[in-house]
Every structure is written in C-alpha cells, then in structure tokens.
Scaffold this active site. Structure first.
Site, PDB file in Angstrom:
ATOM      1  N   ARG A  44      17.269  25.602  95.276  1.00 16.91           N
ATOM      2  CA  ARG A  44      16.474  24.445  94.835  1.00 16.91           C
ATOM      3  C   ARG A  44      17.288  23.183  94.613  1.00 16.91           C
ATOM      4  O   ARG A  44      16.769  22.200  94.107  1.00 16.91           O
ATOM      5  CB  ARG A  44      15.657  24.810  93.583  1.00 16.91           C
ATOM      6  N   GLY A  66      16.351  37.867  89.432  1.00 20.34           N
ATOM      7  CA  GLY A  66      16.469  39.289  89.773  1.00 20.34           C
ATOM      8  C   GLY A  66      15.646  40.209  88.899  1.00 20.34           C
ATOM      9  O   GLY A  66      15.756  41.435  89.017  1.00 20.34           O
ATOM     10  N   THR A 110      14.928  36.534  83.171  1.00 20.38           N
ATOM     11  CA  THR A 110      15.879  35.670  83.870  1.00 20.38           C
ATOM     12  C   THR A 110      15.448  34.196  83.798  1.00 20.38           C
ATOM     13  O   THR A 110      14.267  33.879  83.888  1.00 20.38           O
ATOM     14  CB  THR A 110      16.016  36.100  85.346  1.00 20.38           C
ATOM     15  N   ASN A 146       9.864  36.535  83.428  1.00 19.41           N
ATOM     16  CA  ASN A 146       9.131  37.749  83.059  1.00 19.41           C
ATOM     17  C   ASN A 146      10.066  38.900  82.696  1.00 19.41           C
ATOM     18  O   ASN A 146      11.251  38.889  83.013  1.00 19.41           O
ATOM     19  CB  ASN A 146       8.238  38.178  84.223  1.00 19.41           C
ATOM     20  N   ASP A 169       3.782  39.061  84.922  1.00 21.07           N
ATOM     21  CA  ASP A 169       4.730  38.181  85.606  1.00 21.07           C
ATOM     22  C   ASP A 169       4.477  36.718  85.242  1.00 21.07           C
ATOM     23  O   ASP A 169       4.680  35.821  86.052  1.00 21.07           O
ATOM     24  CB  ASP A 169       4.672  38.385  87.129  1.00 21.07           C
ATOM     25  N   LYS A 183       3.167  29.901  84.399  1.00 24.66           N
ATOM     26  CA  LYS A 183       2.280  30.670  85.262  1.00 24.66           C
ATOM     27  C   LYS A 183       1.004  31.135  84.569  1.00 24.66           C
ATOM     28  O   LYS A 183      -0.006  31.361  85.213  1.00 24.66           O
ATOM     29  CB  LYS A 183       3.036  31.906  85.767  1.00 24.66           C
ATOM     30  N   ASN A 232       3.673  27.492  90.116  1.00 23.36           N
ATOM     31  CA  ASN A 232       4.897  28.249  90.343  1.00 23.36           C
ATOM     32  C   ASN A 232       6.112  27.341  90.217  1.00 23.36           C
ATOM     33  O   ASN A 232       6.124  26.429  89.402  1.00 23.36           O
ATOM     34  CB  ASN A 232       4.795  28.989  91.685  1.00 23.36           C
ATOM     35  N   CYS A 239       8.885  41.280 101.775  1.00 19.72           N
ATOM     36  CA  CYS A 239       9.436  40.296 102.712  1.00 19.72           C
ATOM     37  C   CYS A 239       8.577  40.155 103.969  1.00 19.72           C
ATOM     38  O   CYS A 239       8.347  39.057 104.455  1.00 19.72           O
ATOM     39  CB  CYS A 239      10.852  40.687 103.136  1.00 19.72           C
ATOM     40  N   MET A 296      18.703  41.323 107.082  1.00 16.26           N
ATOM     41  CA  MET A 296      18.021  42.621 107.057  1.00 16.26           C
ATOM     42  C   MET A 296      19.063  43.710 106.784  1.00 16.26           C
ATOM     43  O   MET A 296      19.704  44.232 107.693  1.00 16.26           O
ATOM     44  CB  MET A 296      17.301  42.859 108.392  1.00 16.26           C
TER      45      MET A 296
HETATM   46 CA    CA Z   1       8.758  36.999  88.445  1.00 20.84          CA
END
Ligand code: CA
Length: 690
Positions: A118, A178, A238, A258, A303, A330, A390, A601, A640
C-alpha cells in the site's frame, strides 16, 4: 471551450502560486491526520472538463495495485505488487530508479489477499518499504540503493507486510498481517538511521505471562482471554494497515485486526472480549506505551477488523468542539471518538448491519442481535467478511465537513467447521469452506457486487449522498479544495464527483481497473491527480468481472493533458480441458480440497477474476504438469508454492478432476447461453445487502 478555461486558470495560478507545502503529497494520507484532502484547487468544478491523462507508466506486473503514491520535490515514489518500488519524475512519468527486494515467490502463499503493497514512506533522504516477507527496508532516496534492511517478523510463521510504513521523527512504524493463517499481531518502531528496533507493541497476549512486565498493557488484555485460548494460533490482532498520528498529543493511533481464528467459540472458549483485537489503540509515539484503547467489536467473530483508515479532525459535538478520530471499520458502524481520551462520542450504521442493533453510548459496546452467533448454525451476517468498508481509504473534506467512504453492501453465510483443528499450513478462520462451496447459491449472470461511494456527515451521523456501482471493489478516495471527490472504478474509469451532491462531473477510461486511492500534487503551478491502477486483493481476486489482462500502471492527469491511455488488453479465455480427462469419481473430493487449499486465491467455484489464474482456462501444458506444479512447486517463483505439506498425489488428482469438471461445465453454459459466462465472477444475489 475547456482549453480556454484551462489556459485562463493556468494564468491565474501563475499569479497565485500554490505554497510549497500544498504542492506535495509527502505522507500516506498527505498529512498525519490522514484526511486525504488536497488543498489544491486549480482543478475544480469549472475547469475539470479540461482534465486529461498526461502520462502513463507501465509497472510491468499484473497483480493487485494498492499503493498511495508519495510525491516530494517533483519525484513520485510508488510501491507495486511484490513490494517493488519505482521513483518517477512526477511531471513526466519518466523512471528515475527502481528497486526489487526479491521477495521469494513462495511467500505468495502466505498472502491472504494478494501480493499487494500500500505504499512507501519518504523522510529525509530515505524511502522506507515494508516487504511482503516481513523485511523493513530503507533505500537511498536519490538512487534507490539499500541503506539497511531488518527482518521484523519470525520467518517460520506466515507473517506478511502489505501496509505502508509511517515515519514520526526518527522512528519508522511498521505493522504486519497474517491473522487468517494464525500469527500474533504487533507493530513496532525502528530507528530511521540504524534500523534498530526502539519499541514494539503486542496487540494480544501470549501464553507466557512473564512478558507482561515488559508491556504492562498486556495484563489488561490477558484478563479478557481465557486460560484455554487457542494460543497456538497466535490469536491474531494484526495491525496490517491503518495508522494516524497527532503531533500535539504525541499519540500514534493503530487499527487492530481480527482474531485468529474468526469463530470466538473456538478461539476463546471461556469467553471474554479478547483485547486488543478489532480495536483502535492509542500509544505514546516515543515509548509505544498504551494511552487508551477502544474496541469496536468485542469478542469479534466476523473478521470485523478495525484496521480501516482513520481520520483526525475537529467536530462540533453537542455544541462543543472536540478533537476526534473517525473510523468506518468493517463492522458497519461509523465511530467518532475523542482522540485524547478514547471516549466514544457517537456510532451509527453507515451500511446495513444485522449483527448488532446499535452501539450503547453508555457502555460503548455494540448490542448483538440473535443472528450474530454462527458457532452452531449457518447465519447470513451483514456486513460480509469483506466488511462495510475495507482497506480502500476514505477521505475527509474540511470544506464540506463530509467523509467520503468507499462502501460495500453485502452479506455472507458464516458456516462453522464443527471439526476445526488448527493447521499451520492453511487458513485458520474456523469456517467450513467445503460446506460453503457445496451450498453456494448460483451466481447471478451480469450481477457483480453492490459497492458505493457514500458521503457521510460525521457530526450528524447521517448519509448525505451516495453513488452506486455494480463493481467488486469500491476504490480509495481523494477529496480536494476544488470541491471534488475523486475515485477510480473496477472497470477502468477515473471519475470526479461534486463534493456537495455526488454529481458526476468528469471521467476518463484508462483501460485498467482501479482500486487504489488517487492523490494530488502540483509542480510549477500545475495541479496533477495521480493514481495507481491494477485490480487484485481479496475483493478484486474474486468478486469482479475483469475482461482485461490487468497490466499495472501509474496514471497522472492534468488540465489539458492529452496522453493516450494504454490500449485495452483483452483476456483470452480458452478451455483446454475436455470431458475425456474427467475422472468424476474424485471430483467431489477435489471440490472439498479445492475449497480448503485453493479457493482463497483461485476463486470460489473455480472461478477467479484472472488476476491469479482462473484454473478453468489452464493451458494444455499446465494440465500436463499439474502434479509438478502443486506438489513439486515448479511455479514457485511465480507465487504458486508447493503444497506438498498439505496434499498428496491422490488429492492433487482429485482437485484436477474438479477443475476439469468446472471447466467443461462453463463451456456447456457458454454454449447454451450463446456467450461465455466464464467471465462472470460476481456474487450470488443472496449475498446482496441493500
Ligand atoms: Ca481479516
């Protein structure tokens, strides 16, 4: 004639040059109060029709682009996907230098929400970058050469950094992400010159209570967790994006995310509020010591991070001017707090929300409804996991007194996994993903996701106007003294609205979707608006309908700008899977495994926006080496990583069968409908919350 108006304004501006301070965009939110308000007004309601693209810079990536550009002394500093940095001449877009921290491709697996970044921070003669793999890196501002680099995380755990650092004096502040996988949240201050850590603030306790001596605020936090908390998950919390700073109070505000995992019945079986998850914490910027906290969502189970953008200003509350901090986290409530004390002044719903009826101003707590608890049955809960708002920053105009919020209007079926066990190699949200996918309602053709630009009066806590989109992502926002609100769209427009009523004044198609926040700056009396483009992230990976290849760009606009946007690059979709490749016996098992390991993903129902490959369109070569990709990790450098720690050969064959089945089905649907429905990566009608 727009050119005549533009020329007149240029002459006027030459007579009244903007001040040096107003010309730059030196900090993430332009100022420490994070208002994202530009005092420039050369581009305004009258002149905006002369606005046009003046340069475009191709960043060479096709993943999500979320950065706020920093502009200092005519140079623009951008971070791109994979934590790369470029410095550009802000007048021409010409590359000055680039820097690649060489984040290992495997690290992409730890990114819950794409390999985004960001933005950087610029201070003195240095540029600071938080890299996806947890490094904090200082670069020489004029050359892009590395001055120092420090690992801020435990590399054995799935920590990531996607947020922008903030610099306060000689300290550079950085958090991490994370929580969905299971890590313990914290943010830290490092010395700008040496890279040495000065302080660290843990947002949640650990099993080891002896740590509380070093951080006494952990004692208060520990009292809100049971002995049998899910310690091995790290508990989450986090601080992955939002910070603001008040230099007078010397308070640094951090938004905390969260818990890990979402379902509080499993995370914290003995109950408790679980501090400091889903909270705003205010710490002394010199010491990192807690001064106050406010938990927006006690015992969060949805969340409902409080990592969303925070704005500082002064507001009239009950006839009194208060220094406030504002946030639209959120959970769907817009909060106004006294930023010196953390006192809650008001909280009202800015989007539909069914999990709580209201926030009790006496206790400061939300009053949960009966639908809030999903621990033993599936519940449709609003806002959805993506939240009412968000990471995409909102903006505040001191001229109108309005906050412009990119809002999301969806609901989501929370489904608890009755057999949940912590697994360090997967997401640990506690949701039953196989059940979610098995029972997912049909996706409505042509219908994407209801997102809006919502103008909100924070003093009166009410909506003033709203612009509606059918887009997966509601992009970040800029407000200007020209009376404008600027926002990009998923389908490739940069758009300008009148700040008082939301009327569309101007827009231009740039052929790349936008989700990042625009900025504004001036050089030699000319005002520019710039934005990075490229869709991705958690929303852009799934609930969007991208028909182009998503080439990352930086775009700059000014009055009289005449540059051509890059030509559209259509995404070619060919299905190479055939019915004869199917082994239907294992496709059902493959669907469940896909839901656990691949969905986040590659998209629900094996449909993605294509930012991360939509596997239905895999080439014949990919089909031929499926096992080598998933088990042996032959595409690890592209992001990947190997899943040998989680899947065996039989599992991989089952997932392959499932993807082939979905590909063949898409082809059949397309044939019947006379067109490709394959690109419809939107949401079921049942997930709309109007
Ligand atoms: Ca989250």
């Amino acid at each position: 004639m727009p050119t005549i108006i533009a020329t007149t304004l240029l002459i006027l501006l030459a007579l009244f040059p903007v001040t040096g301070n107003a010309s730059d965009w030196p900090l993430h939110g332009r100022t420490y109060d994070e208002q994202r308000f530009s005092p420039l007004k050369q581009i305004n309601e009258e002149s905006v029709e002369g606005l046009g693209l003046t340069w475009a810079f191709a960043t060479g990536n096709t993943r999500g682009m979320e950065a706020t550009p920093i502009v200092v002394d005519g140079v623009m500093y951008i971070s791109t996907a994979w934590s790369r940095v470029v410095a550009l001449d802000a007048r021409t877009g010409k590359l000055q230098w680039s820097y690649d921290p060489q984040v290992p491709g495997e690290k992409g697996r730890d990114a819950c929400c794409d390999v985004v970044n960001r933005g950087v921070a610029v201070s003195g003669d240095q540029v600071f970058l938080g890299a996806l793999d947890g490094r904090l890196i200082a670069l020489d501002k004029s050359t892009g050469k590395e001055n120092w680099s420090v690992q801020t995380t435990d590399t054995s755990k799935p920590y990531t950094i996607t947020g922008a650092p903030r610099v306060i004096g000689n300290k550079v502040i950085i958090g991490n992400g994370g929580a969905e996988f299971g890590v313990r949240g914290y943010f830290s201050a490092y010395d700008t010159e040496s890279g040495k850590m000065i302080w660290r603030f843990y947002t949640v306790p650990s099993e080891d209570a002896s740590e509380d001596d070093a951080q006494p605020s952990l004692r208060a936090a520990r009292a809100t967790w049971p002995q049998n908390a899910l310690w091995e998950s790290g508990l989450g919390g986090t601080a992955w994006d939002s910070f603001a700073y008040d230099p007078e109070l010397n308070l640094l505000y951090a938004g905390v995310g969260n818990g890990s995992q979402y379902n509080r019945a499993v995370r914290s079986p003995g109950g408790g509020d679980n501090l400091f998850i889903a909270s705003i914490v205010a710490v002394n910027a010199d010491t990192g010591k807690l001064v106050w906290h406010y938990q927006t969502t006690p015992a969060d189970s949805w969340d409902y991070t409080a990592t969303q953008h925070m704005i500082l200003t002064e507001l009239e509350v009950l006839g009194e001017t208060r220094k406030v901090i504002m946030q639209a986290p959120k959970n769907g409530f817009f909060y106004v707090l006294d930023r010196a004390t953390g006192e809650l002044l008001s909280a009202e719903k800015y989007v539909p929300a069914n999990w709580a009826s209201h926030v009790d101003l006496e206790t400061g707590r939300p009053v949960e409804t009966e639908v809030a608890d999903w621990s033993d049955q599936q519940r449709y809960i609003t806002p959805a996991i993506v939240g009412g708002h968000n990471w995409n920053p909102m903006a505040f105009s001191p001229d109108t007194g309005l906050v412009y919020i990119p809002t999301i209007h969806t609901t989501y079926p929370f489904t608890a996994d009755p057999d949940f066990e912590f697994n360090p190699n997967t997401m640990n949200t506690g949701e039953d993903y196989p059940d979610l996918v098995r029972n997912m309602p049909a996706i409505a053709p042509g219908f994407c996701s209801p997102t809006r630009l919502t103008a909100w009066n924070p003093a009166r806590q009410e909506q003033v106007w709203q612009v509606k989109f059918n887009d997966g992502v509601s992009a970040g926002v800029l407000a200007t003294a020209g009376g404008l609100v600027v926002q990009g769209t998923t389908d490739g427009y940069l758009a300008v609205y009148r700040d008082t009523d939301g009327e569309l004044l101007w827009r231009q198609q740039v052929n790349v979707g936008i989700m990042a926040p625009p900025i504004s700056y001036a050089i030699d009396g000319e005002q520019y608006i710039a934005v990075v483009a490229g869709i991705g992230g958690s929303q852009g990976g799934h609930f969007t309908n991208l028909d182009n290849r998503n080439p990352g760009h930086v775009f700059a606009f000014k009055l009289g700008g005449k540059a051509e946007p890059p030509p559209p690059e259509p995404r070619h979709r060919t299905i190479h899977a055939e019915e004869s490749m199917l082994t239907e016996a294992t496709a059902e098992k493959g669907q469940d495994l896909y839901a656990v390991h691949c969905l986040r993903c590659h998209g629900a129902n094996a449909q993605s926006s294509g930012v991360i490959p939509d596997l239905r369109y895999s080439t014949s070569e990919v089909h031929a080496i499926w096992k080598q990709i998933v088990i042996d990790g032959v595409f690890a450098s592209r992001g990947m990583a190997s899943f040998a720690d989680s899947l065996n050969e039989e599992d991989v064959n089952a997932i392959h069968s499932y993807v082939i089945r979905e590909a063949v089905r898409s082809q059949d649907w397309g044939r019947r409908a006379g067109k490709w429905l394959g690109s419809q990566v939107c949401i079921p009608a049942e997930w709309v919350a109007d």
